[in-house]
Scaffold this active site. Structure first.
Site, PDB file in Angstrom:
ATOM      1  N   ASP A  86    -111.776 -28.508 -91.682  1.00  0.00           N
ATOM      2  CA  ASP A  86    -111.072 -29.783 -91.790  1.00  0.00           C
ATOM      3  C   ASP A  86    -111.673 -30.830 -90.875  1.00  0.00           C
ATOM      4  O   ASP A  86    -111.437 -30.835 -89.674  1.00  0.00           O
ATOM      5  CB  ASP A  86    -109.595 -29.558 -91.461  1.00  0.00           C
ATOM      6  CG  ASP A  86    -108.769 -30.818 -91.629  1.00  0.00           C
ATOM      7  OD1 ASP A  86    -109.294 -31.808 -92.165  1.00  0.00           O
ATOM      8  OD2 ASP A  86    -107.598 -30.811 -91.234  1.00  0.00           O
TER       9      ASP A  86
ATOM     10  N   ASP B  21    -109.002 -38.773 -96.551  1.00  0.00           N
ATOM     11  CA  ASP B  21    -108.177 -37.594 -96.329  1.00  0.00           C
ATOM     12  C   ASP B  21    -108.566 -36.454 -97.254  1.00  0.00           C
ATOM     13  O   ASP B  21    -108.321 -36.517 -98.449  1.00  0.00           O
ATOM     14  CB  ASP B  21    -106.711 -37.980 -96.554  1.00  0.00           C
ATOM     15  CG  ASP B  21    -105.743 -36.877 -96.199  1.00  0.00           C
ATOM     16  OD1 ASP B  21    -106.195 -35.824 -95.731  1.00  0.00           O
ATOM     17  OD2 ASP B  21    -104.543 -37.080 -96.400  1.00  0.00           O
TER      18      ASP B  21
END
Length: 489
Positions: free
Chosen positions: A314, A99
């Site tokens: 991202d 993450d």
């Protein structure tokens, strides 16, 4: 004299035993994590799953995190990629999400309330038990890690109490727990495409209670491995030891896996743009969007300052998301040659067109212009899905369904595929270059100066040595830490 010698030898032996137990302080080398993509080949049956994943992720990435004692202000999110790590002594395996939007490593712990019992990802779930690990240690709220690294503003510490954390997500879910100190077992790179075992000692969260989505089997894993900019993150802990630089890169191949590396990439070279300051995510300044020979008009109310031009890069998001005023123009220009075609709306949201010929000959190239003249040139085959039916579906979405962040632009891995993307928190830059991500890169070891070749990986999760055929098409990555691990006392 003999007693002295014997005593000294016993002392030396005890020191060696303790050194080994703590994982070999100061052992140098690179470290490899094998990381698996959650989704497989794109098809019509996968489209709703992609959107559902991104919506689930965005409810987290767009929400603030609250850690009143073990605090951190960064949002967190569920990433697309997960890896297998080993914690404790004896070492036990845990599957954790990779993450880039969160900051700490945490895993579900023994006695956890409402922890998931199974996962629809097919991986076995485990609980970490500090009482069963010979090398575990307690982190108290008065220790430096808690008072300076995690939450410098905390003034509620009771001497000797656990250094705890609470993370609340925008979808109403939350995780509660406390920090522990223990060994993590990693795969050390010992040469070009070679690895050996290596241990390190780190601080990480022990999850004692989960709520909402974190307690369900959907997308369930053992925890989250954060790679954010906070001092509490794994990469920041390693950087604090002066043995690793806060630099990581990923190279996602569209067909044969990829690479995810911590450390300076020597080859290939990349062009970079500054990371915008005072942002919780990896935001960079968008200057313009070009579709073919035309430019999209960026509304001044949304993009009149550098901060508002912030575009989130991202890899944990699958698709690309735009504010409605930008999305509407973008879609009109992209589909200009298809206005007379029979448009199909798939899953009530994707705009799809009949597939005829070569997609790159039908749709235009889209170019995103960023500060420092960095360009992201996206070809039609990179932003369009080819479904099992004869349709092309455009992978651009409106984020109008997210009122809090309707002005945000998020570029996911659909647009990052077949590029080496670098995140350099040392000089606050992000960069990329087109690259064959199924090949290899070269990463520098900061201590020795050696440069190692790191190849792409494409493996599947196995149970008792038997490969799972239904995940053989998953995109898998490799994590490399190009440095020496240091133990935290």
């Amino acid at each position: 004299m003999g007693v002295f010698v014997v005593g000294f030898m016993v002392f030396v032996l005890l020191v060696v035993v303790e050194f080994v137990r703590l994982g070999g302080v100061g052992v140098s080398g690179n470290v490899v994590f094998e990381v698996q993509h959650k989704f497989g080949v794109v098809g019509n049956e996968s489209l709703s799953g992609y959107v559902a994943h991104d919506l689930y992720r965005h409810r987290r990435i767009l929400a603030g995190a609250d850690m009143p004692i073990g605090g951190d202000t960064s949002p967190t999110s569920a990433a697309l990629y997960y890896t297998k790590i080993q914690l404790g002594s004896p070492a036990k395996e845990f599957y954790v999400q990779v993450d880039t939007g969160s900051d700490i490593l945490w895993v579900n712990c023994a006695g956890c309330e409402n922890c998931p019992q199974k996962s629809d990802l097919g991986v076995p779930l485990s609980l970490y038990d500090p009482d069963q690990s010979l090398s575990s240690g307690t982190v108290t709220c008065d220790q430096d890690f808690c008072t300076t690294t995690v939450d410098p503003s905390n003034n509620e510490c009771v001497l000797g109490s656990q250094c705890s954390y609470v993370v609340r997500y925008g979808d109403g879910s939350s995780t509660t727990g406390y920090f522990v100190r223990d060994n993590v077992q990693l795969n050390r790179i010992s040469g070009d495409r070679q690895t050996s075992d290596m241990q390190g000692r780190i601080m990480f969260g022990c999850g004692s209670k989960q709520s909402g989505g974190l307690g369900k089997s959907q997308q369930a894993l053992d925890g989250i491995l954060g790679f954010g900019q906070s001092n509490a993150s794994l990469i920041s802990q390693l950087a604090a030891s002066k043995k690793v630089k806060k630099i990581f890169s990923h190279c996602l191949s569209g067909s044969k896996g990829g690479i995810f590396a911590i450390g300076e990439v020597v080859h290939p070279e990349v062009n970079t743009t500054p990371i915008l300051p005072d942002m919780t995510h990896f935001n960079i300044e968008l200057k313009a969007i070009q579709v073919g020979d035309e430019f999209v008009t960026l509304p001044t109310k949304m993009f009149n300052t550098a901060a508002k031009r912030g575009t989130v890069i991202d890899s944990g998001t699958t698709l690309a998301y735009f504010p409605d005023p930008v999305y509407n123009q973008l879609m009109k220009k992209v589909a200009a040659a298809q206005l007379e075609a029979d448009v199909q709306i798939v899953d009530n949201q994707f705009k799809c067109y009949p597939a005829h010929g070569n997609v790159d000959d039908v749709f235009p190239i889209v170019i995103f212009h960023f500060a420092n003249a960095l360009k992201l040139r996206v070809f039609p085959h990179q932003y369009i899905f080819t479904t099992q039916h004869p349709y092309w579906c455009i992978g651009f979405m409106s984020n109008g369904m997210q009122p809090r962040e309707s002005n945000a632009i998020l570029l996911g891995d659909l647009l990052l595929t077949d590029r080496l993307v670098t995140y350099n928190m040392e000089d606050q830059t992000i960069g990329w270059t087109d690259y064959d991500c199924s090949s290899s890169i070269r990463v520098k070891d900061e201590e020795s100066g050696m440069v190692y070749e790191v190849g792409a990986h494409d493996i599947s999760w196995t149970r008792s040595g038997a490969a799972r055929s239904n995940v053989s098409v998953f995109v898998l990555l490799v994590f490399i830490i190009a440095t020496k691990l240091v133990m935290y006392e």
